[in-house]
Design an enzyme around this catalytic site. Structure first.
Site, mmCIF file in Angstrom:
data_model
loop_
_atom_site.group_PDB
_atom_site.id
_atom_site.type_symbol
_atom_site.label_atom_id
_atom_site.label_comp_id
_atom_site.label_asym_id
_atom_site.label_seq_id
_atom_site.Cartn_x
_atom_site.Cartn_y
_atom_site.Cartn_z
ATOM 1 N N CYS A 1 4.998 9.773 -17.687
ATOM 2 C CA CYS A 1 6.181 9.971 -16.835
ATOM 3 C C CYS A 1 6.046 9.283 -15.481
ATOM 4 C CB CYS A 1 6.482 11.464 -16.681
ATOM 5 S SG CYS A 1 5.279 12.411 -15.725
ATOM 6 N N HIS B 1 6.142 16.757 -13.698
ATOM 7 C CA HIS B 1 6.954 15.787 -14.451
ATOM 8 C C HIS B 1 7.918 15.104 -13.498
ATOM 9 C CE1 HIS B 1 8.500 14.067 -18.165
ATOM 10 N NE2 HIS B 1 9.730 14.215 -17.675
ATOM 11 N N HIS C 1 13.400 9.036 -18.397
ATOM 12 C CA HIS C 1 12.037 9.545 -18.239
ATOM 13 C C HIS C 1 11.245 9.345 -19.526
ATOM 14 C CE1 HIS C 1 12.453 13.811 -20.157
ATOM 15 N NE2 HIS C 1 13.352 13.012 -20.678
#
Length: 365
Positions: free
Chosen positions: A280, A328, A340
């Site tokens: 990520c 994240h 993402h």
């Protein structure tokens, strides 16, 4: 006589236990009964029920999340390990340069000492008295004085160099210890990641094919769609990249968004920063690198890489972060959507930002 024999063989009448004796007998009887019951029922305890499909899915989701947390810590530890390695290498180079200078000074000093030994057998006053050319001798004497000053300077320099080398070596020892600690930390996080991912795979293997498919559909829905959706998103991205770039607050943000669109469909791999796979924070770092901006490596450092903005102020190119531990990150593209890298097995994709716990956003400076 017969009556006597009959009474002699008659058994004494047993009286029931009373008081403490009765309680002791009862306790022993109960213990014996419990032991007998345990012996006959050994191994017959019911096994724990197998976890339901819903419980397995919840555990897998938790393991994936924990693995992502460990991935970001691993990324941070890798940066620290690289910095420590560079510091050790720099100090080793400095120590080598200082040692070369020290050896040169020692060689010069040794040559001077040899020359003085060869010419300095007589006392200077005797040499002057015996000299047939006092002026020449006095000139040479002045040269010797200057040589002596140079020798003193060399000795002083050598002492400084020895002290400097000792300090450099001490710093190198400390940095080497730090490097060993960084490498141990890095290995610890790598082990945690691989262990959690392996546990997730084992749990998924306990599901039936239908249950596994249902889990994948649910996970895809939570993270923005499956591979087919990713393909459709990629096609849509080709048409919308220009529009997203125009909507971005500046051209750099537009280039970052365009890069993220181009990465759609590429696999998630922990620790990867492209060009063929991403995690990520690796994706957001690479996207902004394409725009000429260097971002830190981890989610918990990227969040401080610019100006914090509220959810209502989001604009394309902003970094959006999730979970309380900032574990994240995605790249906002407008309309409540982000691009993402979700998790292992889920490629880079477009997803709504409201399907994970929102933790904050940053506009890259």
């Amino acid at each position: 006589m017969a009556a006597h024999r009959k009474s002699a063989h008659r058994k004494p009448k047993q009286r029931p236990f009373t008081g403490p004796a009765a309680r002791t007998a009862a306790t022993l009887a109960l213990a014996g009964a419990a032991t007998a019951t345990s012996a006959t029922g050994a191994g017959a305890a019911p096994a724990e029920p197998a976890p339901t499909a819903a419980q397995v899915r919840a555990k897998v989701d938790r393991l994936y999340h924990d693995a992502e947390v460990a991935t970001e810590k691993c990324n941070g530890a890798k940066e620290k390990e690289a910095a420590a390695t560079k510091a050790v290498d720099t100090l080793a180079d400095e120590a080598a340069r200082r040692t070369d200078r020290l050896n040169t000074a020692r060689h010069t000093l040794g040559s001077m000492a040899t020359a003085q030994y060869r010419t300095g057998a007589l006392d200077p006053a005797v040499q002057l008295a015996l000299s047939s050319d006092p002026d020449t001798y006095l000139e040479r004497a002045a040269q010797l004085d200057r040589a002596g000053d140079r020798q003193t300077s060399l000795l002083t320099g050598i002492r400084r160099q020895l002290s400097g080398i000792a300090r450099v070596k001490a710093r190198a020892d400390r940095e080497t210890e730090a490097l060993a600690a960084r490498r141990a930390e890095l290995q610890e996080h790598r082990t945690a990641i691989t262990t959690k991912l392996a546990d997730a795979r084992k749990l998924l293997a306990t599901l039936t094919a239908d249950e596994r498919a249902a889990y994948e559909r649910a996970a895809d829905a939570a993270h923005g769609g499956g591979p087919a959706q990713a393909d459709r998103s990629a096609t849509h991205a080709d048409r919308s990249t220009a529009r997203a770039s125009v909507a971005a607050p500046d051209s750099r943000a537009g280039r970052a968004v365009a890069f993220a669109h181009g990465a759609i469909g590429k696999p998630y791999v922990w620790g990867a920063t492209g060009p063929n796979a991403f995690d990520c924070s690796g994706l957001t770092q690479a996207a902004w690198q394409a725009a000429g901006v260097s971002l830190p490596r981890t989610t918990y450092t990227q969040i401080n890489a610019g100006q914090r903005v509220s959810r209502s102020e989001l604009a394309p190119g902003d970094l959006v972060f999730f979970y309380s531990g900032i574990s994240h990150v995605g790249l906002y593209i407008g309309g409540g959507q982000m691009i993402h890298a979700p998790r292992p097995g889920a490629p880079v994709r477009i997803a709504p930002i409201d399907q994970m716990p929102f933790a904050g956003a940053t506009r890259v400076a």
